[in-house]
Design a protein around this motif. Structure first.
Motif, mmCIF file in Angstrom:
data_model
loop_
_atom_site.group_PDB
_atom_site.id
_atom_site.type_symbol
_atom_site.label_atom_id
_atom_site.label_comp_id
_atom_site.label_asym_id
_atom_site.label_seq_id
_atom_site.Cartn_x
_atom_site.Cartn_y
_atom_site.Cartn_z
ATOM 1 N N ARG A 1 -7.476 -2.261 -3.603
ATOM 2 C CA ARG A 1 -6.141 -2.491 -3.051
ATOM 3 C C ARG A 1 -5.861 -1.397 -2.026
ATOM 4 O O ARG A 1 -5.967 -0.206 -2.334
ATOM 5 C CB ARG A 1 -5.083 -2.477 -4.151
ATOM 6 C CG ARG A 1 -3.683 -2.844 -3.644
ATOM 7 C CD ARG A 1 -2.705 -3.044 -4.797
ATOM 8 N NE ARG A 1 -3.111 -4.163 -5.641
ATOM 9 C CZ ARG A 1 -2.868 -5.438 -5.377
ATOM 10 N NH1 ARG A 1 -2.233 -5.773 -4.254
ATOM 11 N NH2 ARG A 1 -3.260 -6.388 -6.198
ATOM 12 N N ILE A 2 -5.534 -1.802 -0.803
ATOM 13 C CA ILE A 2 -5.320 -0.868 0.304
ATOM 14 C C ILE A 2 -3.824 -0.656 0.498
ATOM 15 O O ILE A 2 -3.078 -1.614 0.697
ATOM 16 C CB ILE A 2 -5.957 -1.412 1.589
ATOM 17 C CG1 ILE A 2 -7.474 -1.569 1.392
ATOM 18 C CG2 ILE A 2 -5.670 -0.509 2.781
ATOM 19 C CD1 ILE A 2 -8.164 -2.298 2.521
ATOM 20 N N ARG A 3 -3.398 0.630 0.457
ATOM 21 C CA ARG A 3 -1.972 0.926 0.576
ATOM 22 C C ARG A 3 -1.616 1.701 1.838
ATOM 23 O O ARG A 3 -0.496 1.621 2.327
ATOM 24 C CB ARG A 3 -1.507 1.715 -0.652
ATOM 25 C CG ARG A 3 -1.589 0.945 -1.949
ATOM 26 C CD ARG A 3 -0.778 1.653 -3.029
ATOM 27 N NE ARG A 3 -1.128 3.064 -3.135
ATOM 28 C CZ ARG A 3 -2.126 3.522 -3.879
ATOM 29 N NH1 ARG A 3 -2.849 2.689 -4.585
ATOM 30 N NH2 ARG A 3 -2.397 4.809 -3.919
ATOM 31 N N ALA A 4 -2.532 2.505 2.358
ATOM 32 C CA ALA A 4 -2.234 3.291 3.562
ATOM 33 C C ALA A 4 -1.872 2.370 4.720
ATOM 34 O O ALA A 4 -2.479 1.309 4.890
ATOM 35 C CB ALA A 4 -3.438 4.156 3.933
ATOM 36 N N LYS A 5 -0.885 2.789 5.532
ATOM 37 C CA LYS A 5 -0.377 1.908 6.591
ATOM 38 C C LYS A 5 -0.569 2.474 8.000
ATOM 39 O O LYS A 5 -0.164 1.853 8.973
ATOM 40 C CB LYS A 5 1.108 1.612 6.356
ATOM 41 C CG LYS A 5 1.391 0.871 5.053
ATOM 42 C CD LYS A 5 2.876 0.614 4.890
ATOM 43 C CE LYS A 5 3.162 -0.165 3.607
ATOM 44 N NZ LYS A 5 2.779 0.598 2.408
ATOM 45 N N SER A 6 -1.148 3.669 8.111
ATOM 46 C CA SER A 6 -1.363 4.254 9.435
ATOM 47 C C SER A 6 -2.521 5.240 9.369
ATOM 48 O O SER A 6 -2.898 5.710 8.283
ATOM 49 C CB SER A 6 -0.110 4.976 9.924
ATOM 50 O OG SER A 6 0.148 6.120 9.133
ATOM 51 N N VAL A 7 -3.072 5.547 10.548
ATOM 52 C CA VAL A 7 -4.148 6.525 10.623
ATOM 53 C C VAL A 7 -3.658 7.886 10.140
ATOM 54 O O VAL A 7 -4.364 8.617 9.439
ATOM 55 C CB VAL A 7 -4.671 6.642 12.073
ATOM 56 C CG1 VAL A 7 -5.806 7.643 12.152
ATOM 57 C CG2 VAL A 7 -5.109 5.288 12.598
ATOM 58 N N GLU A 8 -2.425 8.230 10.519
ATOM 59 C CA GLU A 8 -1.862 9.518 10.116
ATOM 60 C C GLU A 8 -1.739 9.611 8.603
ATOM 61 O O GLU A 8 -2.029 10.645 7.995
ATOM 62 C CB GLU A 8 -0.489 9.717 10.765
ATOM 63 C CG GLU A 8 -0.511 9.862 12.284
ATOM 64 C CD GLU A 8 -0.770 8.545 13.006
ATOM 65 O OE1 GLU A 8 -1.260 8.601 14.160
ATOM 66 O OE2 GLU A 8 -0.517 7.475 12.410
ATOM 67 N N GLU A 9 -1.316 8.520 7.993
ATOM 68 C CA GLU A 9 -1.180 8.509 6.540
ATOM 69 C C GLU A 9 -2.544 8.564 5.860
ATOM 70 O O GLU A 9 -2.714 9.226 4.844
ATOM 71 C CB GLU A 9 -0.438 7.241 6.096
ATOM 72 C CG GLU A 9 -0.210 7.145 4.588
ATOM 73 C CD GLU A 9 0.486 5.858 4.203
ATOM 74 O OE1 GLU A 9 0.548 5.568 2.989
ATOM 75 O OE2 GLU A 9 0.973 5.125 5.098
#
Length: 234
Positions: A118-126
């Motif tokens: 399950r993928i939760r990160a929403k940005s490269v920065e995050e």
């Protein structure tokens, strides 16, 4: 029990059986007399180098195949290993970016690691720094949409039913695509080298891998999942 030796006769018998040829048909293809082929197949006669070359050319096989020992041929032995992948038996690892479920955990020394993620990160920065590890990997999107980031290619967005295959040594990251809170994928990581599972575990840093009760009981005497790593969890 004495091991059976690999012979030219056995190879020719096997080749003829696979193609459904009679001795006469093989004779016509190779221009070698039926009587000669019969004696070779019964290990009562061998062939000169010139005849072996003629055989390989007319049957379109490499000369080396006429001399190869199956024990050295690279053919993998049938292990009859099998494991049913159930989420309740999976090893769970939760990090700031992903929830991993390592399937079929009872099989040791796997060269292919199936992971329900399950993928939760929403940005490269995050997400943070791109990940690298040995082998290759295949990602298939089950739910939502995923943005795939790699160091040598432009970002690409995958939707349900779409997939990607990459070299895992290349820096990479998966994040939930725009307007998508989470995404669910099936990942399969593979490597010709041993230690792939340990390599993947090391990416999680100090995050604990949790085994289901049944798996814990089966592995009570097994060694820990892996060494604690200095990298940040991915």
């Amino acid at each position: 029990m004495k091991a059976r030796h690999h012979t030219l006769g056995g190879l020719l018998r096997g080749l003829r059986a696979r193609n459904g040829w009679t001795l006469k048909e093989m004779s016509e293809r190779t221009q070698i007399p039926v009587s000669t082929l019969s004696k070779v197949e019964h290990d009562r006669l061998t062939l000169t180098y010139d005849k072996l070359l003629q055989l390989s050319q007319r049957l379109n096989i490499r000369m080396s195949e006429l001399f190869a020992d199956p024990a050295e041929s690279g053919e993998a032995a049938v292990t009859a290993r099998r494991s049913v992948g159930r989420m309740g038996d999976a090893v769970r690892v939760n990090t700031k970016n992903y929830d991993y479920y390592y399937l079929c955990p009872e099989l040791r020394r796997k060269r292919m690691i199936p992971i329900h993620t399950r993928i939760r990160a929403k940005s490269v920065e995050e997400f943070g720094e791109l990940v690298r590890h040995q082998g290759e990997e295949f990602i298939y999107v089950l739910e939502g949409a995923v943005e795939v980031l790699t160091e040598f290619y432009d970002a690409v967005v995958l939707h349900e039913g779409e997939s990607i295959y990459i070299d895992s040594n290349m820096g990479h990251a998966y994040i939930a695509a725009e307007d998508c809170d989470e995404a669910l994928v099936l990942a399969v990581c593979s490597s010709a080298e041993e230690g792939l599972l340990e390599s993947l575990y090391s990416l999680h840093g100090d995050v604990e891998a949790v085994r289901p009760p049944a798996a814990n009981a089966r592995r009570r005497s097994a060694r820990p999942l892996g060494k604690r790593a200095t990298r940040r969890a991915r």
